[in-house]
Scaffold this active site. Structure first.
Site, PDB file in Angstrom:
ATOM      1  N   CYS A   1       2.083   3.529   2.003  1.00 51.60           N
ATOM      2  CA  CYS A   1       2.834   3.842   3.053  1.00 51.60           C
ATOM      3  C   CYS A   1       3.826   2.579   3.091  1.00 51.60           C
ATOM      4  O   CYS A   1       4.830   2.751   4.262  1.00 51.60           O
ATOM      5  CB  CYS A   1       2.266   4.407   4.162  1.00 51.60           C
ATOM      6  SG  CYS A   1       1.383   5.943   4.184  1.00 51.60           S
TER       7      CYS A   1
ATOM      8  N   ASN B   1       0.893  -1.047   0.097  1.00 50.31           N
ATOM      9  CA  ASN B   1      -0.002   0.092  -0.040  1.00 50.31           C
ATOM     10  C   ASN B   1       0.847   1.272   0.166  1.00 50.31           C
ATOM     11  O   ASN B   1       1.965   1.279  -0.046  1.00 50.31           O
ATOM     12  CB  ASN B   1      -0.755  -0.065   1.134  1.00 50.31           C
ATOM     13  CG  ASN B   1      -0.352   0.245   2.695  1.00 50.31           C
ATOM     14  OD1 ASN B   1       0.665  -0.303   2.812  1.00 50.31           O
ATOM     15  ND2 ASN B   1      -0.863   1.219   3.500  1.00 50.31           N
TER      16      ASN B   1
ATOM     17  N   GLU C   1       3.315  -0.181   5.056  1.00 49.75           N
ATOM     18  CA  GLU C   1       3.100  -1.285   6.127  1.00 49.75           C
ATOM     19  C   GLU C   1       2.284  -2.472   5.884  1.00 49.75           C
ATOM     20  O   GLU C   1       2.405  -3.554   6.506  1.00 49.75           O
ATOM     21  CB  GLU C   1       2.261  -0.367   7.364  1.00 49.75           C
ATOM     22  CG  GLU C   1       1.044  -0.206   7.059  1.00 49.75           C
ATOM     23  CD  GLU C   1       0.738   1.048   6.412  1.00 49.75           C
ATOM     24  OE1 GLU C   1      -0.475   1.260   6.104  1.00 49.75           O
ATOM     25  OE2 GLU C   1       1.392   1.751   5.676  1.00 49.75           O
TER      26      GLU C   1
END
Length: 775
Positions: free
Chosen positions: A268, A266, A270
């Protein structure tokens, strides 16, 4: 008495999470109503909703468990939005039709508020032959430009822009172009970018071996692995991108490696996810669970943490059933694996309350202990859910327990899974919590260190006046409440004074017990040497991290302003952003150069519309279009300055009707929020039409939207709002920025227009309004 401990917390709630009627009338009268709304919605999927609603409410109360923003804003509202934060789209076919099918799916997902990730390694490299059309391929970077243009035109649910992650394998023939793509400050601004680094590549780097760049089984050329690694390092040193994802490690450790292969994350980072993978997020607020803070008896209650984690897991599992999904393939993927991403926030504050210096070996050991306890509690809670509701459909006990992550899990947890199954395939992830952490009283974000002890915000009132308010870190405020003006202890550290390798130590300590991944930014001082910078990435590899993202101030992403406190032992009441700290130091200290002490403008409500406004109407004739477009821009006087207030776009061409209405409403809504709205012109002028633009008055205009942007810019210049074409504001008192250390003012926030952006957990986040590109 209000549940909010700081004015900014209530403002964030009102602006982003409070449920309101279409006309702005609050439905959630208090934040307790918000908690009740969420608890009711998530309990509704239970066989006995009444038995669980109260427990869910208690977990939410006092900001102990923080569902991600999409859940907090959307649960129980009946709005057509997804409650999931993270999506990775389907594998991009190496064909023109397939590529544009994927573009359509991306648009539909972002329209409902999801951030997306894509692996562009599947598209043939630039110059490769295209069978049947006697042409050469344009390569994946050209199609990424199309994705970027699409993303610019879509405003996600809850006033969020779409956010995207692009990945490319380290052996793709176009990897060098991918690495340097964002050296152009105008290119691919809607993407975060990361290189998928494999184990063989890292071995070749360490041994200074050669490295083949291949596609479709064909070797296009061979390079030295160390040279390619240095190019990655030089680009991220200079431009803060690309990040690095250790993709083989991710797939080896994945609980589901027997039924999926991951090639993207995704936005970011994580959540590594398979094609059409989806994950929702939530965080345990560790800062709220520490008793006797700053005392010798300070402790984080283990029983309370275990119970809270168990309740949070159940709530998040229920979101899988309560949420809508942009695509049916995403719904099927979520139901088959029931992935959730439970993480933490307030870690740095909790460590401070325990008397531990973030980044120290003692703090890393405590972090390991807390993350271990959370992982145990989460997995055992999911086993209990499996007993009650059944395991996730693709569960295979033998293969599941053979994964790299599960081999390191406690024996009693493994035994329980073998006997009863498990409800959720993956359970833990540490996500960006920038806005959510502000909503919870400005606790430290995710597992990041405290960004700054305190800073001053200037709040614009509806009458044009401004007030100042101090925003204080949660732990610092608690210290003040308990100890008055006593100096902060020497174990107080923040992002400005932390050595980069201390960041790595904390990330590695948390990663051990996180089955997905971690969103974290390792802040590096501007004067860090290139060799020391490279060592940060090698340390992340050596210590078992799944990826690494750094931020060093640079000219492309802006941020040449210093922000840090002189010394933690000084009187905390004087610790504000903007105090100059010399870069460098014996242990890698130094300012990280984020925009800080500007005239921060925040408006909780739009500007009121007077009965009459002055304006002008412009005629725009686009070549090859039968009917002209008429653009009206009306202005408002604020603080003695004329500024754009609303736009109307009209045309007799009915093919234009839907998008002109949408554009009218979107631009007018932005204008009415106040602040520096010049970014609207920049965004419109950057849009290009894949079908081609047109020559107008001797200048090439890439799209009709760009032409509209040019008209609005012309109006802003004529009224004195802009200094000139392609230039910034002309004396607008709401955009004055104090330049520290001789620097410029960096980038403006695309939501409120203020120069308060900072890099948090791999994502630019606005300290003024809480806007985050990545969600």
């Amino acid at each position: 008495m209000s549940a909010f401990s700081a004015p900014i917390a209530e403002q964030i709630w009102d602006m982003k999470y409070r449920f309101k009627e279409a006309d702005g009338t609050p439905i959630d009268v208090t934040v307790e109503d918000t908690w009740r709304r969420i608890a009711n919605a998530l309990a509704a999927v239970e066989d006995d909703p009444a038995a669980w609603e109260g427990k869910f409410y208690d977990a939410l109360a006092d900001f102990k468990y923080l569902p991600a923003g999409r859940i907090t804003a959307g649960a129980g509202t009946a709005r057509s939005v997804t409650l999931f934060n993270c999506f990775v789209m389907g594998t991009v076919p190496d064909s023109m039709g397939g590529i544009f099918d994927m573009l359509k799916e991306a648009a539909l997902t972002m329209q409902q508020g999801g951030g997306i990730g894509y692996d562009f390694s599947t598209i043939r490299p630039k110059g490769a032959s295209v069978h049947g059309v006697a042409a050469d391929a344009s390569g994946p970077l050209s199609f990424m430009d199309v994705w970027d243009a699409m993303c610019r035109t879509i405003m996600s649910a809850g006033s969020r822009r779409g956010a995207m992650m692009a990945t490319m394998r380290c052996d793709h023939p176009d990897i060098e172009d991918f690495i340097t793509a964002k050296s152009d400050p105008a290119r691919l601004r809607m993407f975060n970018m990361s290189v998928l680094v494999t184990d063989p590549f890292m071995e070749a780097v360490k041994s200074d071996g050669s490295w083949d760049l291949v596609f479709g089984g064909k070797v296009f050329r061979t390079v030295q692995a160390r040279d390619l690694w240095n190019k990655i390092m030089q680009s991220t040193y200079d431009y803060a991108e690309p990040g690095v994802i250790f993709i083989d490690r991710i797939n080896q450790m994945n609980n589901l490696n027997y039924c999926e292969t991951i090639a993207a994350t995704n936005p970011c980072g994580e959540q590594p996810l398979p094609p059409y993978g989806a994950c929702l997020l939530g965080s345990i607020n560790l800062a709220k669970l520490v008793s006797d803070p700053f005392a010798d008896t300070a402790a984080l209650g283990e029983a309370a943490l275990t119970e809270l984690v168990a309740t949070a897991v159940r709530m998040m599992d229920n979101v899988v059933d309560a949420s809508r999904f942009p695509l049916e393939a995403q719904a099927q993927e979520a139901q088959a694996k029931r992935r959730i991403g439970l993480g933490v926030t307030g870690l740095a504050d909790a460590l401070l309350m325990m008397g531990l210096r973030y980044g120290s070996e003692e703090a890393a050991a405590q972090t390991d202990k807390w993350m271990h306890q959370i992982a145990r509690a989460a997995y055992l809670a999911s086993v209990d859910l499996a007993k009650e509701k059944g395991a996730f459909p693709l569960f295979d006990a033998e293969k599941f327990l053979a994964s790299g992550a599960m081999e390191g899990m406690d024996a009693d947890v493994r035994d329980a899974i073998a006997e009863h199954g498990i409800r959720n395939a993956l359970l833990t992830s540490i996500a960006p919590t920038g806005t959510i952490s502000l909503y919870a009283g400005n606790v430290s974000s995710g597992i990041e260190p405290v960004f700054a002890y305190a800073y001053t915000r200037k709040v614009l009132q509806k009458d044009g006046s401004r007030t100042e308010e101090e925003v204080v870190d949660y732990a610092v405020q608690l210290w003040r409440d308990l100890n008055g003006d006593a100096p902060l202890p020497d174990y107080f550290v923040n992002a400005q004074t932390l050595a980069p390798l201390d960041h790595v130590r904390m990330q590695a300590a948390a990663q051990k017990w996180i089955d997905s991944s971690i969103s974290k930014t390792i802040n590096c001082p501007e004067d860090i040497s290139f060799d020391d910078f490279k060592e940060v990435y090698m340390a992340a590899w050596d210590q078992g991290c799944k990826g690494c993202t750094t931020y060093r101030p640079n000219d492309v992403t802006g941020s040449v302003l210093s922000v840090s406190e002189d010394k933690p032992s000084e009187d905390s009441s004087s610790l504000h952003l903007g105090q100059k700290t010399p870069a460098g130091g014996s242990d890698g200290e130094g300012g990280t150069a984020f925009p800080t002490e500007g005239e921060v403008v925040y408006m909780s409500e739009p500007l009121d519309r007077p009965q009459e406004l002055e304006g002008a109407t412009y005629k725009l004739k686009w070549p090859d279009s039968e009917h002209a477009i008429y653009i009206t821009v009306n202005d408002l006087i604020v603080g003695g300055h004329r500024r754009p207030f609303e736009v109307f776009i009209n045309s007799k061409n009915m093919e234009h009707f839907a998008w002109t209405v949408a554009l009218t409403r979107m631009i007018s809504a932005v204008f009415r929020r106040g602040g520096d709205v010049s970014f609207v012109v920049e965004e419109l002028k950057a849009v290009f039409d894949p079908r081609g633009g047109a020559w107008m008055q001797g200048k090439y205009v890439p799209s009709i939207l760009a032409a509209i942007g040019g008209v609005i810019e012309k109006h802003m210049i004529a009224t004195g709002f802009l200094a000139g074409e392609g230039m910034g504001l002309k004396g607008d008192p709401q955009a004055d920025v104090v330049a520290i250390n001789g620097g410029g003012r960096g980038k403006a926030c695309s939501s409120c227009g203020q120069y308060e952006l900072q890099m948090v957990e791999g994502c630019m986040t606005c300290r003024s309004c809480g806007y985050s590109k990545c969600g």
